[in-house]
Enzyme design. Structure first.
Site, PDB file in Angstrom:
ATOM      1  N   SER A  18      83.525  41.078  45.701  1.00 44.04           N
ATOM      2  CA  SER A  18      83.280  42.135  44.712  1.00 44.04           C
ATOM      3  C   SER A  18      83.274  41.660  43.270  1.00 44.04           C
ATOM      4  O   SER A  18      83.824  42.327  42.385  1.00 44.04           O
ATOM      5  CB  SER A  18      84.292  43.275  44.867  1.00 44.04           C
ATOM      6  OG  SER A  18      84.021  43.982  46.030  1.00 44.04           O
ATOM      7  N   HIS A  49      81.869  48.402  56.286  1.00 43.29           N
ATOM      8  CA  HIS A  49      80.665  49.208  56.544  1.00 43.29           C
ATOM      9  C   HIS A  49      81.025  50.574  57.114  1.00 43.29           C
ATOM     10  O   HIS A  49      80.325  51.104  57.977  1.00 43.29           O
ATOM     11  CB  HIS A  49      79.696  48.460  57.469  1.00 43.29           C
ATOM     12  CG  HIS A  49      79.096  47.260  56.790  1.00 43.29           C
ATOM     13  ND1 HIS A  49      78.091  47.360  55.863  1.00 43.29           N
ATOM     14  CD2 HIS A  49      79.398  45.940  56.875  1.00 43.29           C
ATOM     15  CE1 HIS A  49      77.777  46.156  55.427  1.00 43.29           C
ATOM     16  NE2 HIS A  49      78.561  45.270  56.014  1.00 43.29           N
ATOM     17  N   THR A  50      82.118  51.109  56.643  1.00 47.93           N
ATOM     18  CA  THR A  50      82.491  52.486  56.977  1.00 47.93           C
ATOM     19  C   THR A  50      82.407  53.377  55.743  1.00 47.93           C
ATOM     20  O   THR A  50      82.290  54.586  55.868  1.00 47.93           O
ATOM     21  CB  THR A  50      83.936  52.543  57.518  1.00 47.93           C
ATOM     22  OG1 THR A  50      84.760  51.780  56.633  1.00 47.93           O
ATOM     23  CG2 THR A  50      84.042  51.981  58.913  1.00 47.93           C
ATOM     24  N   ASP A  51      82.482  52.774  54.540  1.00 41.89           N
ATOM     25  CA  ASP A  51      82.568  53.621  53.339  1.00 41.89           C
ATOM     26  C   ASP A  51      81.309  54.446  53.112  1.00 41.89           C
ATOM     27  O   ASP A  51      81.391  55.608  52.733  1.00 41.89           O
ATOM     28  CB  ASP A  51      82.951  52.808  52.090  1.00 41.89           C
ATOM     29  CG  ASP A  51      81.961  51.714  51.714  1.00 41.89           C
ATOM     30  OD1 ASP A  51      81.051  51.408  52.510  1.00 41.89           O
ATOM     31  OD2 ASP A  51      82.100  51.163  50.600  1.00 41.89           O
ATOM     32  N   SER A  75      78.567  35.236  28.648  1.00 33.56           N
ATOM     33  CA  SER A  75      79.529  34.930  29.702  1.00 33.56           C
ATOM     34  C   SER A  75      79.986  33.492  29.529  1.00 33.56           C
ATOM     35  O   SER A  75      79.199  32.633  29.118  1.00 33.56           O
ATOM     36  CB  SER A  75      78.855  35.116  31.060  1.00 33.56           C
ATOM     37  OG  SER A  75      79.553  34.415  32.049  1.00 33.56           O
ATOM     38  N   ALA A 121      80.108  36.185  47.102  1.00 35.37           N
ATOM     39  CA  ALA A 121      80.886  35.735  48.260  1.00 35.37           C
ATOM     40  C   ALA A 121      81.514  36.901  49.010  1.00 35.37           C
ATOM     41  O   ALA A 121      82.278  36.704  49.940  1.00 35.37           O
ATOM     42  CB  ALA A 121      81.969  34.760  47.809  1.00 35.37           C
ATOM     43  N   GLY A 122      81.207  38.123  48.586  1.00 35.72           N
ATOM     44  CA  GLY A 122      81.785  39.284  49.271  1.00 35.72           C
ATOM     45  C   GLY A 122      83.170  39.627  48.758  1.00 35.72           C
ATOM     46  O   GLY A 122      83.931  40.313  49.442  1.00 35.72           O
ATOM     47  N   ASP A 139      84.391  49.223  46.936  1.00 35.42           N
ATOM     48  CA  ASP A 139      84.644  48.100  46.037  1.00 35.42           C
ATOM     49  C   ASP A 139      85.124  48.582  44.668  1.00 35.42           C
ATOM     50  O   ASP A 139      86.122  48.085  44.125  1.00 35.42           O
ATOM     51  CB  ASP A 139      83.380  47.253  45.861  1.00 35.42           C
ATOM     52  CG  ASP A 139      82.887  46.693  47.186  1.00 35.42           C
ATOM     53  OD1 ASP A 139      83.648  46.744  48.165  1.00 35.42           O
ATOM     54  OD2 ASP A 139      81.744  46.209  47.229  1.00 35.42           O
TER      55      ASP A 139
HETATM   56  C1  GLA Z   1      79.760  45.863  50.215  1.00 36.56           C
HETATM   57  C2  GLA Z   1      79.586  47.266  49.637  1.00 36.56           C
HETATM   58  C3  GLA Z   1      80.735  48.188  50.029  1.00 36.56           C
HETATM   59  C4  GLA Z   1      80.987  48.151  51.528  1.00 36.56           C
HETATM   60  C5  GLA Z   1      81.066  46.710  52.014  1.00 36.56           C
HETATM   61  C6  GLA Z   1      81.172  46.635  53.508  1.00 36.56           C
HETATM   62  O1  GLA Z   1      80.858  45.244  49.639  1.00 36.56           O
HETATM   63  O2  GLA Z   1      79.507  47.199  48.225  1.00 36.56           O
HETATM   64  O3  GLA Z   1      80.473  49.504  49.583  1.00 36.56           O
HETATM   65  O4  GLA Z   1      80.016  48.875  52.212  1.00 36.56           O
HETATM   66  O5  GLA Z   1      79.944  45.941  51.610  1.00 36.56           O
HETATM   67  O6  GLA Z   1      82.343  47.231  53.945  1.00 36.56           O
END
Ligand code: GLA
Length: 412
Positions: free
Chosen positions: A144, A53-55, A86, A141-142, A190
């Site tokens: 990407s 959460h810095t980007d 898919s 799941a985070g 990402d």
């Molecule tokens: C998600 C967003 C990114 C970034 C992260 C947190 O993955 O797509 O741009 O902000 O959360 O770091």
């Protein structure tokens, strides 16, 4: 532990041809759409090691590509049809030209559609494609999975349609697809990580200048383990966008007095000296506190890793989690439970949530020879504490987006 095995190119081509038919006109002169043959592309997922959460505020991040990703078998058609299948979902989209500028329900097809939309806005005529996606990144799941699909689609279309976009232009385009079409106001981390990842490395990226440096991931006898909470993520997108707005409010308060254009330019001491500006907006202050302290942690963590101080890197991971939990407020009960359990295990140097939060995964740095015992113990205790079953993925930093050879049969 779920498998990281990706389907082999021959199997993917067979499945593509079963869905879309064999390449027509093989052996004819190339250059027209009807002579097109299938091509195969790949993009990984990513895990962020520190700097979350810095980007969106132009700050620093330190992600690496993972050895799981999305494959795309793709072929031009000259029918102005846009077909998406898919191997992982039943949904099949067969869209005409008048249907591709709007979202296709709330489905994964919006990711490739968003990319096509961006290309068309740049005057690149995509006159029809057949696409088969196959992925082994856990969804939502985070890690990407969406950026992986966006980047592999961008790279593939750039190649197939000779669009001539540079790698950075492709990254920006893939992010714009997510922002404008999907509606998630994400930063650039990402898409950048998925496109630029290098085997065995993590990258230090400045999200303002896009300057980046590949850093060899030398962890001594340690390893990275990702743990999936398998918590259902709710309100993820809207809560993410709310945080982005809160950061914008913080910037609006600080910009006139500090002369900054991005929150990333604000140091911790500067923020502290101007806390009185936030009397009416404590949320904005807390978000800004996270952003400034997280940037500082990335600045410390990368040199620590480079000098072999893996333990220090682990401590900074722990501090990052606390900041994401208390100041940015994107953690959850299951994430905090996993992190607490992880930190209590022998051989663990650091553990934190990774990515957007609100569920999803943690990343843990731990002694490689403790992984099996860790999975056993944390898996059991987590189930007992939450009633949820965690999944564990050993992570090897893998390469970024690329074209992959198909068996000769698939080529003209
Ligand atoms: C998600 C967003 C990114 C970034 C992260 C947190 O993955 O797509 O741009 O902000 O959360 O770091």
């Amino acid at each position: 532990m779920t498998s990281a095995n990706a389907p082999d190119p021959a199997t993917l081509l067979r499945r593509f041809e079963a869905r879309f038919g064999k390449s027509a006109h093989l052996g004819h002169a190339t250059g027209t759409a009807s002579d097109a043959s299938a091509a195969l592309f790949y993009a990984p997922g990513r895990v962020n090691l520190i700097g979350d959460h810095t980007d969106v505020t132009g700050g620093l991040v330190f992600p690496c590509g993972i050895d799981r990703g999305s494959h795309l078998v793709i072929r031009r058609n000259d029918e102005r049809r846009y077909r998406f299948a898919s191997t992982d979902f039943d949904l099949f989209g067969d869209l005409g030209e008048d249907e591709i500028s709007q979202r296709w329900g709330d489905t994964w097809i919006n990711y490739p559609l968003g990319v096509i939309d961006q290309l068309r806005r740049r005057g690149i005529d995509i006159d029809g494609v057949d696409c088969l996606f196959a992925g082994n990144i856990p969804n939502g799941a985070g890690l990407s999975s969406s950026a992986s699909i966006e980047v592999v689609t961008t790279f593939a279309l750039n190649t197939l349609f000779d669009a001539g976009l540079t790698p950075i232009e492709q990254v920006r385009l893939a992010r714009a697809a997510e922002n404008d079409f999907v509606g998630m106001q994400c930063g650039i981390m990402d898409q950048f990580a998925v496109a630029m990842a290098r085997d065995g490395h993590a990258m230090l990226l400045d999200c303002t200048t896009l300057e980046h440096r590949q850093v060899p991931l030398r962890l001594g006898g340690n390893a990275l383990l990702v743990t999936n909470t398998n918590q259902r993520r709710e309100l993820n997108e809207s809560a993410y966008n709310t945080r982005v707005e809160e950061c914008a409010r913080a910037l609006a308060l600080l910009a006139p007095v500090l002369g900054v254009t991005q929150l990333a330019e604000v140091g911790e001491a500067d923020l502290q000296a101007h806390e009185h500006l936030f009397a009416d907006d404590p949320d904005a202050l807390a978000r800004a506190r996270h952003v400034t302290s997280e940037n500082a942690r990335v600045r410390l963590a990368v040199p620590a890793l480079e000098s072999g101080d893996v333990a220090r890197f682990g401590e900074l991971m722990n501090a990052s989690h606390e900041s994401l939990r208390h100041d940015y407020q994107v953690s959850s009960e299951p994430l905090d439970t996993l992190v607490a359990l992880a930190r209590a295990q022998p051989g663990v140097l650091g553990s934190r949530l990774t990515g957007a939060g609100f569920g999803g995964c943690t990343v843990t740095l731990l002694a490689a020879d403790r992984i099996d015992a860790f999975i056993d113990r944390v898996g059991r205790d987590y189930r007992q504490a939450t009633g949820l079953t965690a999944d564990f993925y050993r992570i090897h930093p893998g390469p970024g987006v690329m074209q992959v050879e198909l068996p000769a049969r698939g080529r003209a």
